[in-house]
Design an enzyme around this catalytic site. Structure first.
Site, PDB file in Angstrom:
ATOM      1  N   ASP A 109     -31.090  43.350  27.526  1.00 40.02           N
ATOM      2  CA  ASP A 109     -30.518  43.618  25.512  1.00 40.02           C
ATOM      3  C   ASP A 109     -30.656  45.037  25.077  1.00 40.02           C
ATOM      4  O   ASP A 109     -30.534  45.714  24.294  1.00 40.02           O
ATOM      5  CB  ASP A 109     -30.125  42.514  24.615  1.00 40.02           C
ATOM      6  CG  ASP A 109     -29.131  42.048  25.211  1.00 40.02           C
ATOM      7  OD1 ASP A 109     -27.960  41.410  25.522  1.00 40.02           O
ATOM      8  OD2 ASP A 109     -30.020  40.101  24.928  1.00 40.02           O
ATOM      9  N   ASP A 169     -21.594  38.782  28.048  1.00 42.28           N
ATOM     10  CA  ASP A 169     -22.228  39.870  26.726  1.00 42.28           C
ATOM     11  C   ASP A 169     -22.687  41.417  27.967  1.00 42.28           C
ATOM     12  O   ASP A 169     -22.214  42.889  27.170  1.00 42.28           O
ATOM     13  CB  ASP A 169     -23.386  39.099  26.584  1.00 42.28           C
ATOM     14  CG  ASP A 169     -23.313  38.004  26.239  1.00 42.28           C
ATOM     15  OD1 ASP A 169     -22.890  36.988  26.965  1.00 42.28           O
ATOM     16  OD2 ASP A 169     -23.705  37.475  24.877  1.00 42.28           O
ATOM     17  N   GLY A 227     -20.099  28.828  37.448  1.00 41.88           N
ATOM     18  CA  GLY A 227     -20.597  29.089  36.299  1.00 41.88           C
ATOM     19  C   GLY A 227     -21.153  28.166  35.491  1.00 41.88           C
ATOM     20  O   GLY A 227     -20.920  26.851  36.099  1.00 41.88           O
ATOM     21  N   THR A 229     -21.714  27.548  31.104  1.00 41.48           N
ATOM     22  CA  THR A 229     -22.506  28.140  29.547  1.00 41.48           C
ATOM     23  C   THR A 229     -23.209  27.432  29.198  1.00 41.48           C
ATOM     24  O   THR A 229     -24.140  27.165  29.822  1.00 41.48           O
ATOM     25  CB  THR A 229     -21.143  27.127  28.826  1.00 41.48           C
ATOM     26  OG1 THR A 229     -20.838  28.031  27.237  1.00 41.48           O
ATOM     27  CG2 THR A 229     -21.728  26.017  28.441  1.00 41.48           C
ATOM     28  N   ARG A 241     -16.889  34.342  21.756  1.00 40.07           N
ATOM     29  CA  ARG A 241     -17.794  35.837  21.763  1.00 40.07           C
ATOM     30  C   ARG A 241     -17.338  35.843  22.712  1.00 40.07           C
ATOM     31  O   ARG A 241     -17.850  37.568  23.414  1.00 40.07           O
ATOM     32  CB  ARG A 241     -18.817  35.477  20.706  1.00 40.07           C
ATOM     33  CG  ARG A 241     -19.619  36.928  20.862  1.00 40.07           C
ATOM     34  CD  ARG A 241     -20.219  37.827  19.196  1.00 40.07           C
ATOM     35  NE  ARG A 241     -21.337  36.241  20.474  1.00 40.07           N
ATOM     36  CZ  ARG A 241     -22.017  35.009  19.202  1.00 40.07           C
ATOM     37  NH1 ARG A 241     -20.864  34.640  18.349  1.00 40.07           N
ATOM     38  NH2 ARG A 241     -23.048  34.890  19.695  1.00 40.07           N
ATOM     39  N   TRP A 245     -16.427  39.396  24.100  1.00 37.49           N
ATOM     40  CA  TRP A 245     -17.008  40.551  24.706  1.00 37.49           C
ATOM     41  C   TRP A 245     -16.371  41.263  25.928  1.00 37.49           C
ATOM     42  O   TRP A 245     -16.934  42.057  26.774  1.00 37.49           O
ATOM     43  CB  TRP A 245     -18.941  39.957  25.868  1.00 37.49           C
ATOM     44  CG  TRP A 245     -19.564  39.717  24.457  1.00 37.49           C
ATOM     45  CD1 TRP A 245     -20.434  38.478  24.754  1.00 37.49           C
ATOM     46  CD2 TRP A 245     -20.382  40.820  23.425  1.00 37.49           C
ATOM     47  NE1 TRP A 245     -20.940  38.424  23.361  1.00 37.49           N
ATOM     48  CE2 TRP A 245     -21.475  39.633  22.510  1.00 37.49           C
ATOM     49  CE3 TRP A 245     -19.309  41.718  23.011  1.00 37.49           C
ATOM     50  CZ2 TRP A 245     -21.463  40.364  21.149  1.00 37.49           C
ATOM     51  CZ3 TRP A 245     -20.786  42.068  21.691  1.00 37.49           C
ATOM     52  CH2 TRP A 245     -20.867  41.281  20.959  1.00 37.49           C
ATOM     53  N   SER A 357     -25.855  30.412  17.043  1.00 38.15           N
ATOM     54  CA  SER A 357     -25.813  30.170  18.446  1.00 38.15           C
ATOM     55  C   SER A 357     -25.516  28.578  17.746  1.00 38.15           C
ATOM     56  O   SER A 357     -26.600  27.589  17.018  1.00 38.15           O
ATOM     57  CB  SER A 357     -27.313  30.088  18.553  1.00 38.15           C
ATOM     58  OG  SER A 357     -27.584  29.403  20.235  1.00 38.15           O
ATOM     59  N   SER A 360     -24.173  22.160  21.521  1.00 38.14           N
ATOM     60  CA  SER A 360     -23.131  21.050  21.184  1.00 38.14           C
ATOM     61  C   SER A 360     -24.273  19.971  22.221  1.00 38.14           C
ATOM     62  O   SER A 360     -25.024  20.466  23.476  1.00 38.14           O
ATOM     63  CB  SER A 360     -21.807  21.546  21.529  1.00 38.14           C
ATOM     64  OG  SER A 360     -21.945  22.212  23.470  1.00 38.14           O
TER      65      SER A 360
HETATM   66  N1  GLY Z   1     -25.395  38.271  23.311  1.00 40.88           N
HETATM   67  C1  GLY Z   1     -25.873  36.914  22.626  1.00 40.88           C
HETATM   68  C2  GLY Z   1     -24.391  36.640  21.980  1.00 40.88           C
HETATM   69  O1  GLY Z   1     -23.668  37.277  21.768  1.00 40.88           O
HETATM   70  O2  GLY Z   1     -24.598  35.859  20.831  1.00 40.88           O
END
Ligand code: GLY
Length: 396
Positions: A109, A169, A227, A229, A241, A245, A357, A360
């Site tokens: 990041d 992201d 893939g 999640t 999100r 992104w 965040s 689930s």
């Molecule tokens: N980059 C982490 C988020 O969007 O929560």
């Protein structure tokens, strides 16, 4: 066109929203100059933290956006602009210290951290420390590149199979690399960014143009594996999100590579997002959910998507540009009318009902920052409004 009759935000509303936001940032300076906003508010209020999390650059980005707004007011905004500039420069000192001491920088990041803070400070006020810090951050980011799979690993130790993956992201972390190549004349940053974009887009975008949050690769061969999640509701659903992104990421990918295929991806990923929005256009935290579901929203995704659209239209023909501009104006109207903070007594943030965040039964994330303000939700709200108010020079 979807949402044909939804109202658009007016110029006057944009000014009003941005004015309140900039004033809110100024009000927050006493508590958040030497410290940073936590990633999410608690009961509407952010608490201060040290500069040691992936989100702290968004707060500094808000300071710079507020600085730009106040500068634009001329003499009336002069005093506030001075205060904001000073705060922005203090925060840049902290970012330089952070990268020099390698405080919590072993992840991808670096763009989220260093573009809206240090690149912005360099572009706006010529901060040399901002430039130095951002180049060091770009150097840090490319250490996470895997030449075998041609991707930048998001999280964790580089040799850990459970972390051998990229996440959608990361597309927002790559402009830092393009900037570093332009700034230093060294093409190595750009080359890595380009390889990563290609690998990411090819794998995280599914056939129906929904997106994976994360995608794993084979450690030996680098071949795409599967893939999964982390923050979405379940494997196979589209985390709101992540999709946002993807929208902004494709627009930036086109900006920096000029490759037409990214315009096409942008259109399809955006269409999927729009087709899965509820009536007021602000998504639930996962696009699986819609009106009538008892689930929290993620208002930040609406602002991120609007920023992506406003970036993309700069390179589109008039007809396409008008379509995406209208969607962006509609998204921001709804965020402003229904989600934005209007009273500083209610929150020290800018936009409510965002979700960081949400755990689930089918995902792997922890549970925090649900139905609160989120630092990036506030930042991208201001960025979208600024884009609507003037010809904005990107921090990304
Ligand atoms: N980059 C982490 C988020 O969007 O929560």
């Amino acid at each position: 066109m979807l949402f044909e009759n939804m109202p658009v935000i007016t110029g006057e509303e944009v000014d009003c929203a941005l004015g309140f936001s900039a004033e809110q940032v100024v009000r927050n300076l006493p508590e958040f100059t030497h410290r940073f906003q936590k990633a999410y508010s608690e009961n509407g209020f952010y608490h201060p933290i040290e500069n040691n999390y992936w989100t702290t650059g968004f707060w500094t980005g808000e300071i710079w956006l507020a600085y730009e707004y106040m500068k634009g007011l001329g003499e009336t905004g002069e005093a506030a602009a001075g205060q904001l500039r000073e705060a922005g420069e203090i925060q840049i000192d902290s970012f330089l210290n952070r990268i020099d001491k390698k405080i919590e920088v072993d992840h991808h990041d670096m763009g989220f951290l260093y573009s809206p803070s240090c690149v912005a400070g360099y572009k706006l006020v010529g901060s040399r420390k901002g430039r130095e810090a951002a180049i060091k951050a770009a150097d840090q980011l490319i250490t996470r590149y895997h030449p075998v799979g041609e991707f930048i690993q998001a999280w964790g130790p580089m040799d850990a199979p459970e972390n051998y993956r990229l996440i959608i992201d990361c597309l927002l972390n790559l402009p830092l690399l393009y900037w570093a190549s332009e700034e230093t004349g060294d093409g190595k940053y750009r080359e890595i960014a380009e390889k990563h974009i290609h690998t990411a887009v090819k794998n995280v975008i599914r056939e129906d143009y929904s997106t994976w949050h994360t995608f794993f690769f084979d450690m030996e061969t680098g071949a795409p594996d599967h893939g999964a999640t982390c923050q979405g509701y379940r494997d196979g659903s589209a985390w709101a999100r992540g999709q946002a992104w993807g929208i902004y990421g494709c627009a930036l990918a086109y900006k920096y590579t000029g490759r037409e295929e990214y315009v096409d991806y942008f259109k399809h990923v955006t269409q999927y997002f729009l087709e899965h929005l509820p009536k007021d256009m602000v998504p639930f935290w996962d696009l699986e959910f819609t009106d009538g579901d008892d689930q929290p929203r993620d208002s930040s995704s609406a602002s991120i998507a609007a920023c992506g659209m406003l970036e993309m239209i700069k390179s589109m023909g008039a007809e396409d540009a008008a379509v995406y501009k209208k969607y962006a104006l509609q998204l921001m109207k709804s965020v402003y009318d229904n989600y934005a903070v209007k009273d500083a007594g209610e929150s020290n943030g800018l936009v409510l009902h965002s979700t960081y965040s949400n755990h689930s039964p089918y995902n792997t994330c922890n549970h925090y920052g649900v139905d609160e303000c989120n630092s990036w939700g506030d930042y991208f709200y201001m960025e979208a409004l600024t884009r609507l108010q003037k010809d904005w020079v990107l921090y990304w």
